[in-house]
Write a protein that holds these residues in place. Sequence first.
Motif, PDB file in Angstrom:
ATOM      1  N   PRO A  20     -20.587  63.450  10.834  1.00 60.73           N
ATOM      2  CA  PRO A  20     -21.976  63.817  11.136  1.00 60.73           C
ATOM      3  C   PRO A  20     -22.529  62.983  12.299  1.00 60.73           C
ATOM      4  O   PRO A  20     -22.162  61.814  12.471  1.00 60.73           O
ATOM      5  CB  PRO A  20     -22.738  63.478   9.844  1.00 60.73           C
ATOM      6  CG  PRO A  20     -21.688  63.338   8.790  1.00 60.73           C
ATOM      7  CD  PRO A  20     -20.429  62.924   9.479  1.00 60.73           C
ATOM      8  N   ALA A  21     -23.409  63.575  13.091  1.00 62.77           N
ATOM      9  CA  ALA A  21     -23.984  62.892  14.258  1.00 62.77           C
ATOM     10  C   ALA A  21     -24.731  61.617  13.855  1.00 62.77           C
ATOM     11  O   ALA A  21     -24.785  60.661  14.626  1.00 62.77           O
ATOM     12  CB  ALA A  21     -24.909  63.841  15.008  1.00 62.77           C
ATOM     13  N   TRP A  22     -25.284  61.573  12.653  1.00 65.91           N
ATOM     14  CA  TRP A  22     -26.061  60.415  12.195  1.00 65.91           C
ATOM     15  C   TRP A  22     -25.191  59.280  11.663  1.00 65.91           C
ATOM     16  O   TRP A  22     -25.668  58.182  11.400  1.00 65.91           O
ATOM     17  CB  TRP A  22     -27.041  60.822  11.095  1.00 65.91           C
ATOM     18  CG  TRP A  22     -26.409  61.589   9.967  1.00 65.91           C
ATOM     19  CD1 TRP A  22     -26.396  62.945   9.817  1.00 65.91           C
ATOM     20  CD2 TRP A  22     -25.664  61.056   8.860  1.00 65.91           C
ATOM     21  NE1 TRP A  22     -25.693  63.287   8.685  1.00 65.91           N
ATOM     22  CE2 TRP A  22     -25.243  62.155   8.069  1.00 65.91           C
ATOM     23  CE3 TRP A  22     -25.317  59.781   8.443  1.00 65.91           C
ATOM     24  CZ2 TRP A  22     -24.496  62.001   6.908  1.00 65.91           C
ATOM     25  CZ3 TRP A  22     -24.565  59.629   7.283  1.00 65.91           C
ATOM     26  CH2 TRP A  22     -24.175  60.736   6.533  1.00 65.91           C
ATOM     27  N   TYR A  23     -23.898  59.517  11.525  1.00 68.05           N
ATOM     28  CA  TYR A  23     -23.012  58.554  10.876  1.00 68.05           C
ATOM     29  C   TYR A  23     -22.771  57.344  11.774  1.00 68.05           C
ATOM     30  O   TYR A  23     -22.398  57.474  12.938  1.00 68.05           O
ATOM     31  CB  TYR A  23     -21.686  59.234  10.531  1.00 68.05           C
ATOM     32  CG  TYR A  23     -20.824  58.450   9.592  1.00 68.05           C
ATOM     33  CD1 TYR A  23     -21.210  58.229   8.283  1.00 68.05           C
ATOM     34  CD2 TYR A  23     -19.620  57.915  10.018  1.00 68.05           C
ATOM     35  CE1 TYR A  23     -20.414  57.504   7.405  1.00 68.05           C
ATOM     36  CE2 TYR A  23     -18.815  57.197   9.154  1.00 68.05           C
ATOM     37  CZ  TYR A  23     -19.219  56.988   7.846  1.00 68.05           C
ATOM     38  OH  TYR A  23     -18.445  56.278   6.985  1.00 68.05           O
ATOM     39  N   GLU A  51     -19.313  58.241  24.775  1.00 73.06           N
ATOM     40  CA  GLU A  51     -19.634  57.004  25.485  1.00 73.06           C
ATOM     41  C   GLU A  51     -20.600  56.111  24.713  1.00 73.06           C
ATOM     42  O   GLU A  51     -20.622  54.901  24.928  1.00 73.06           O
ATOM     43  CB  GLU A  51     -20.205  57.324  26.857  1.00 73.06           C
ATOM     44  CG  GLU A  51     -19.187  57.996  27.769  1.00 73.06           C
ATOM     45  CD  GLU A  51     -19.745  58.296  29.143  1.00 73.06           C
ATOM     46  OE1 GLU A  51     -20.932  58.004  29.409  1.00 73.06           O
ATOM     47  OE2 GLU A  51     -18.982  58.829  29.977  1.00 73.06           O
ATOM     48  N   ALA A  52     -21.417  56.675  23.839  1.00 70.88           N
ATOM     49  CA  ALA A  52     -22.397  55.889  23.075  1.00 70.88           C
ATOM     50  C   ALA A  52     -22.576  56.517  21.699  1.00 70.88           C
ATOM     51  O   ALA A  52     -22.515  57.732  21.545  1.00 70.88           O
ATOM     52  CB  ALA A  52     -23.733  55.853  23.809  1.00 70.88           C
ATOM     53  N   ALA A  53     -22.755  55.654  20.699  1.00 68.20           N
ATOM     54  CA  ALA A  53     -22.957  56.113  19.326  1.00 68.20           C
ATOM     55  C   ALA A  53     -23.573  54.971  18.525  1.00 68.20           C
ATOM     56  O   ALA A  53     -23.413  53.807  18.882  1.00 68.20           O
ATOM     57  CB  ALA A  53     -21.627  56.528  18.710  1.00 68.20           C
ATOM     58  N   PRO A  54     -24.261  55.280  17.403  1.00 68.95           N
ATOM     59  CA  PRO A  54     -24.716  54.203  16.529  1.00 68.95           C
ATOM     60  C   PRO A  54     -23.494  53.466  15.981  1.00 68.95           C
ATOM     61  O   PRO A  54     -22.500  54.086  15.602  1.00 68.95           O
ATOM     62  CB  PRO A  54     -25.468  54.912  15.406  1.00 68.95           C
ATOM     63  CG  PRO A  54     -25.396  56.366  15.687  1.00 68.95           C
ATOM     64  CD  PRO A  54     -24.603  56.598  16.917  1.00 68.95           C
ATOM     65  N   CYS A  55     -23.551  52.134  16.009  1.00 68.97           N
ATOM     66  CA  CYS A  55     -22.368  51.349  15.667  1.00 68.97           C
ATOM     67  C   CYS A  55     -22.750  50.108  14.873  1.00 68.97           C
ATOM     68  O   CYS A  55     -23.791  49.503  15.119  1.00 68.97           O
ATOM     69  CB  CYS A  55     -21.676  50.947  16.964  1.00 68.97           C
ATOM     70  SG  CYS A  55     -20.060  50.225  16.713  1.00 68.97           S
ATOM     71  N   VAL A  56     -21.887  49.722  13.925  1.00 65.60           N
ATOM     72  CA  VAL A  56     -22.051  48.488  13.166  1.00 65.60           C
ATOM     73  C   VAL A  56     -21.641  47.338  14.076  1.00 65.60           C
ATOM     74  O   VAL A  56     -20.578  47.377  14.695  1.00 65.60           O
ATOM     75  CB  VAL A  56     -21.154  48.490  11.905  1.00 65.60           C
ATOM     76  CG1 VAL A  56     -21.259  47.164  11.174  1.00 65.60           C
ATOM     77  CG2 VAL A  56     -21.519  49.643  10.989  1.00 65.60           C
ATOM     78  N   MET A  57     -22.477  46.316  14.138  1.00 66.22           N
ATOM     79  CA  MET A  57     -22.164  45.144  14.946  1.00 66.22           C
ATOM     80  C   MET A  57     -21.198  44.233  14.178  1.00 66.22           C
ATOM     81  O   MET A  57     -21.290  44.136  12.953  1.00 66.22           O
ATOM     82  CB  MET A  57     -23.451  44.384  15.305  1.00 66.22           C
ATOM     83  CG  MET A  57     -24.456  45.213  16.090  1.00 66.22           C
ATOM     84  SD  MET A  57     -23.791  45.805  17.653  1.00 66.22           S
ATOM     85  CE  MET A  57     -23.713  44.282  18.571  1.00 66.22           C
ATOM     86  N   PRO A  58     -20.291  43.544  14.876  1.00 66.02           N
ATOM     87  CA  PRO A  58     -19.326  42.666  14.202  1.00 66.02           C
ATOM     88  C   PRO A  58     -19.967  41.613  13.301  1.00 66.02           C
ATOM     89  O   PRO A  58     -19.405  41.250  12.273  1.00 66.02           O
ATOM     90  CB  PRO A  58     -18.560  42.015  15.357  1.00 66.02           C
ATOM     91  CG  PRO A  58     -18.665  43.000  16.478  1.00 66.02           C
ATOM     92  CD  PRO A  58     -20.036  43.626  16.320  1.00 66.02           C
ATOM     93  N   LYS A  59     -21.166  41.172  13.617  1.00 66.29           N
ATOM     94  CA  LYS A  59     -21.798  40.141  12.788  1.00 66.29           C
ATOM     95  C   LYS A  59     -22.268  40.679  11.435  1.00 66.29           C
ATOM     96  O   LYS A  59     -22.682  39.906  10.571  1.00 66.29           O
ATOM     97  CB  LYS A  59     -22.928  39.446  13.537  1.00 66.29           C
ATOM     98  CG  LYS A  59     -24.081  40.331  13.945  1.00 66.29           C
ATOM     99  CD  LYS A  59     -25.075  39.532  14.760  1.00 66.29           C
ATOM    100  CE  LYS A  59     -26.114  40.438  15.392  1.00 66.29           C
ATOM    101  NZ  LYS A  59     -26.962  39.704  16.318  1.00 66.29           N
ATOM    102  N   ALA A  60     -22.149  41.971  11.217  1.00 65.54           N
ATOM    103  CA  ALA A  60     -22.483  42.534   9.897  1.00 65.54           C
ATOM    104  C   ALA A  60     -21.472  42.079   8.855  1.00 65.54           C
ATOM    105  O   ALA A  60     -21.781  42.022   7.666  1.00 65.54           O
ATOM    106  CB  ALA A  60     -22.518  44.061   9.956  1.00 65.54           C
TER     107      ALA A  60
END
Length: 162
Positions: A20-23, A51-60
Amino acid sequence: MENEKVIIPLSEEFDFSAVPAWYVLCTNGGCPLHQDCLRFLAGSCAPESLEAAPCVMPKAQKGSECRWFDGEKVVVLAYGFSHLYDKVLKHDYTDMRKSITRYLHGTKMYYEYKRGDRPLNPEQQQWICQLVRSYGYDWEVTFDRYVESFLFGNAPMAGSEE
């Protein structure tokens, strides 16, 4: 004749178009949970054109836990219910259809689910089956098509099991 419940298995090759686009994706290969995380699988299978998407940052990632962890849970989705009312008595049809329409958030979405344009998740399938039983019918409800799929958006699983 009765429909046989044939389940189309999950493809061995990950289908990014099903994400899904929101994932929220993850690309942290250093996370100890990455081998079992759907977010990482989706992030690692993202097409070159993305090229761009919502992403979990490594510090999570906190030690061996991550609140964004999403286990690779596979469910069976059902598409379409074109024969649902075949055995329903005329005096039950209208009330049953109205109940399902309300449950599926209105007429437009009801027909999208009925035609098989939208998949019914296991909870929705169960609700429809229970509704049919509540009218006194004891036959098994079958849907037009069944497909295994990943369940995107699982509740965080690290540190707790349900």
